[in-house]
Design a protein around this motif. Structure first.
Motif, PDB file in Angstrom:
ATOM      1  N   ALA A 124      -4.273  -6.370   0.076  1.00 48.99           N
ATOM      2  CA  ALA A 124      -3.436  -5.644   1.042  1.00 48.99           C
ATOM      3  C   ALA A 124      -4.310  -4.729   1.905  1.00 48.99           C
ATOM      4  O   ALA A 124      -4.127  -4.653   3.117  1.00 48.99           O
ATOM      5  CB  ALA A 124      -2.356  -4.840   0.318  1.00 48.99           C
TER       6      ALA A 124
ATOM      7  N   SER B 279      -6.010   8.321  -1.244  1.00 47.78           N
ATOM      8  CA  SER B 279      -4.607   8.393  -1.666  1.00 47.78           C
ATOM      9  C   SER B 279      -4.312   7.554  -2.902  1.00 47.78           C
ATOM     10  O   SER B 279      -3.267   7.702  -3.516  1.00 47.78           O
ATOM     11  CB  SER B 279      -3.695   7.933  -0.527  1.00 47.78           C
ATOM     12  OG  SER B 279      -3.991   8.614   0.657  1.00 47.78           O
ATOM     13  N   LEU B 280      -5.239   6.658  -3.260  1.00 44.70           N
ATOM     14  CA  LEU B 280      -4.978   5.747  -4.378  1.00 44.70           C
ATOM     15  C   LEU B 280      -5.672   6.144  -5.681  1.00 44.70           C
ATOM     16  O   LEU B 280      -5.284   5.706  -6.750  1.00 44.70           O
ATOM     17  CB  LEU B 280      -5.417   4.319  -3.999  1.00 44.70           C
ATOM     18  CG  LEU B 280      -4.530   3.552  -3.013  1.00 44.70           C
ATOM     19  CD1 LEU B 280      -5.248   2.310  -2.508  1.00 44.70           C
ATOM     20  CD2 LEU B 280      -3.204   3.164  -3.660  1.00 44.70           C
TER      21      LEU B 280
ATOM     22  N   ILE C  15      -3.719  -5.065  -4.429  1.00 42.98           N
ATOM     23  CA  ILE C  15      -3.968  -3.904  -3.562  1.00 42.98           C
ATOM     24  C   ILE C  15      -5.218  -4.143  -2.705  1.00 42.98           C
ATOM     25  O   ILE C  15      -5.223  -3.874  -1.510  1.00 42.98           O
ATOM     26  CB  ILE C  15      -4.099  -2.601  -4.396  1.00 42.98           C
ATOM     27  CG1 ILE C  15      -2.835  -2.353  -5.233  1.00 42.98           C
ATOM     28  CG2 ILE C  15      -4.381  -1.402  -3.489  1.00 42.98           C
ATOM     29  CD1 ILE C  15      -1.560  -2.162  -4.432  1.00 42.98           C
TER      30      ILE C  15
ATOM     31  N   ARG D 229       3.811   1.556  -1.189  1.00 41.80           N
ATOM     32  CA  ARG D 229       4.367   1.621  -2.538  1.00 41.80           C
ATOM     33  C   ARG D 229       3.364   2.206  -3.535  1.00 41.80           C
ATOM     34  O   ARG D 229       3.686   3.102  -4.301  1.00 41.80           O
ATOM     35  CB  ARG D 229       4.714   0.216  -3.020  1.00 41.80           C
ATOM     36  CG  ARG D 229       6.185  -0.028  -3.077  1.00 41.80           C
ATOM     37  CD  ARG D 229       6.435  -1.398  -3.665  1.00 41.80           C
ATOM     38  NE  ARG D 229       7.436  -2.061  -2.872  1.00 41.80           N
ATOM     39  CZ  ARG D 229       7.669  -3.363  -2.895  1.00 41.80           C
ATOM     40  NH1 ARG D 229       6.938  -4.148  -3.651  1.00 41.80           N
ATOM     41  NH2 ARG D 229       8.637  -3.868  -2.171  1.00 41.80           N
ATOM     42  N   ALA D 230       2.143   1.662  -3.501  1.00 36.44           N
ATOM     43  CA  ALA D 230       1.113   2.095  -4.459  1.00 36.44           C
ATOM     44  C   ALA D 230       0.775   3.567  -4.261  1.00 36.44           C
ATOM     45  O   ALA D 230       0.667   4.326  -5.235  1.00 36.44           O
ATOM     46  CB  ALA D 230      -0.133   1.225  -4.317  1.00 36.44           C
ATOM     47  N   ILE D 231       0.615   3.991  -3.009  1.00 42.39           N
ATOM     48  CA  ILE D 231       0.250   5.386  -2.739  1.00 42.39           C
ATOM     49  C   ILE D 231       1.408   6.320  -3.119  1.00 42.39           C
ATOM     50  O   ILE D 231       1.202   7.366  -3.740  1.00 42.39           O
ATOM     51  CB  ILE D 231      -0.149   5.587  -1.254  1.00 42.39           C
ATOM     52  CG1 ILE D 231      -1.453   4.828  -0.957  1.00 42.39           C
ATOM     53  CG2 ILE D 231      -0.304   7.065  -0.926  1.00 42.39           C
ATOM     54  CD1 ILE D 231      -1.903   4.903   0.493  1.00 42.39           C
TER      55      ILE D 231
ATOM     56  N   HIS E 267       1.557   6.688  -6.796  1.00 39.52           N
ATOM     57  CA  HIS E 267       0.447   7.520  -7.258  1.00 39.52           C
ATOM     58  C   HIS E 267       0.736   8.996  -7.015  1.00 39.52           C
ATOM     59  O   HIS E 267       0.413   9.841  -7.832  1.00 39.52           O
ATOM     60  CB  HIS E 267      -0.846   7.089  -6.552  1.00 39.52           C
ATOM     61  CG  HIS E 267      -2.071   7.728  -7.117  1.00 39.52           C
ATOM     62  ND1 HIS E 267      -2.874   8.559  -6.372  1.00 39.52           N
ATOM     63  CD2 HIS E 267      -2.623   7.680  -8.351  1.00 39.52           C
ATOM     64  CE1 HIS E 267      -3.869   8.984  -7.137  1.00 39.52           C
ATOM     65  NE2 HIS E 267      -3.740   8.463  -8.334  1.00 39.52           N
ATOM     66  N   LYS E 268       1.372   9.295  -5.877  1.00 40.42           N
ATOM     67  CA  LYS E 268       1.665  10.693  -5.526  1.00 40.42           C
ATOM     68  C   LYS E 268       2.840  11.256  -6.332  1.00 40.42           C
ATOM     69  O   LYS E 268       2.824  12.416  -6.728  1.00 40.42           O
ATOM     70  CB  LYS E 268       1.980  10.818  -4.029  1.00 40.42           C
ATOM     71  CG  LYS E 268       0.736  10.783  -3.138  1.00 40.42           C
ATOM     72  CD  LYS E 268       1.137  11.077  -1.692  1.00 40.42           C
ATOM     73  CE  LYS E 268       0.075  10.718  -0.687  1.00 40.42           C
ATOM     74  NZ  LYS E 268      -1.089  11.616  -0.694  1.00 40.42           N
TER      75      LYS E 268
ATOM     76  N   ILE F  74       0.820  -1.203   0.000  1.00 41.32           N
ATOM     77  CA  ILE F  74       0.000   0.000   0.000  1.00 41.32           C
ATOM     78  C   ILE F  74       0.861   1.263   0.000  1.00 41.32           C
ATOM     79  O   ILE F  74       0.590   2.201  -0.757  1.00 41.32           O
ATOM     80  CB  ILE F  74      -0.983  -0.020   1.197  1.00 41.32           C
ATOM     81  CG1 ILE F  74      -2.012  -1.143   0.978  1.00 41.32           C
ATOM     82  CG2 ILE F  74      -1.675   1.315   1.372  1.00 41.32           C
ATOM     83  CD1 ILE F  74      -2.845  -1.460   2.184  1.00 41.32           C
TER      84      ILE F  74
END
Lengths: 168, 80
Positions: free
Chosen positions: B54, B11-12, B51, A73-75, A78-79, A71
């Motif tokens: 997770a 945030s995603l 995701i 990593r993904a956020i 994305h940012k 999570i």
């Protein structure tokens, strides 16, 4: 380099964002913990420290730690709108201990392959752990490694060159 | 719990205005259905559901702190 020597301003933009994201998640989980960040040329390590026991954040077989890592990593991706460096989330040195165990297992298996000439198939692992096995096993001279099978059952095979199984 | 989930989803995704989180609270459990813009569903689910899984594991851990079982489902915003 000692982690406490690193202050946030020395982190790259990606490092600062990743650290903040993990800190925000822990804050919103109402888990009293702080995050230290260590940035290296190829990766960023975020370490969780707390007065509380971190077993709950690590989870069975490290699954909660893995979830937090995915999570964060993904956020962060994305940012920052870019892939960036590899991000690792650790708690109480759990990853360090597990990685050392994996490396030991991989080296032992590689030595066994050299002795017996028979290939060894490791248990299914995630991409992160397979990478550690690949690196540790190929440090043994005359050893080659391949991954085979489909996620989440993909596994590393440690063998001699020319012995590689066909991945299909 | 909802604040954590809202923070993670916000945030995603790109379309933050299209987020809708429905909560149903039981005695020992809380169930969430997260609605996002159809273009963002892939971002909260991820490759092979990585995701989404997770998020479920993280919410379950957060729930364990409060002695609650947490369920999370993801769906596209039906009005869009």
């Amino acid at each position: 380099m000692i982690m406490s020597d690193i202050i946030p301003s020395q982190l790259s933009e990606q490092g600062q964002i990743a650290r903040k994201v993990l800190q925000d998640i822990l804050w919103k989980m109402e888990f009293p913990a702080s995050v230290e960040a260590e940035e290296m040329p190829e990766q960023i390590i975020l370490s969780i420290t707390s007065d509380e026991s971190l077993g709950l954040l690590i989870g069975k077989g490290g699954q909660t730690l893995n979830a937090m890592e995915s999570i964060v990593r993904a956020i962060t991706q994305h940012k920052t709108k870019e892939y960036g460096k590899r991000i690792t989330v650790d708690a109480e040195g759990y990853r360090q201990r597990q990685d050392a165990r994996l490396e030991e297992m991989a080296r032992e298996a590689a030595n066994r392959v050299i002795e017996t000439g028979e290939s060894v198939m490791m248990e299914p692992m995630n991409a992160r752990d397979r990478r550690i096995v690949h690196m540790a096993a190929t440090e043994v001279e005359g050893i080659t490694t391949v991954s085979m099978g489909e996620e989440p059952y993909r596994r590393v095979v440690i063998c001699l060159p020319g012995q590689e199984p066909v991945d299909r | 719990m909802k604040a954590l989930l809202h923070y993670l989803i916000t945030s995603l995704v790109d379309n933050q205005d299209a987020i809708d989180i429905r909560e149903s609270i039981g005695q020992r459990n809380i169930a969430y259905v997260v609605y996002v813009h159809p273009d963002d569903l892939g971002k909260v689910i991820g490759k092979n559901g990585r995701i989404a899984n997770a998020l479920r594991i993280l919410l379950r851990a957060a729930g364990a702190i409060q002695d609650k079982t947490i369920w999370v489902d993801f769906n596209r915003q039906p009005s869009l």
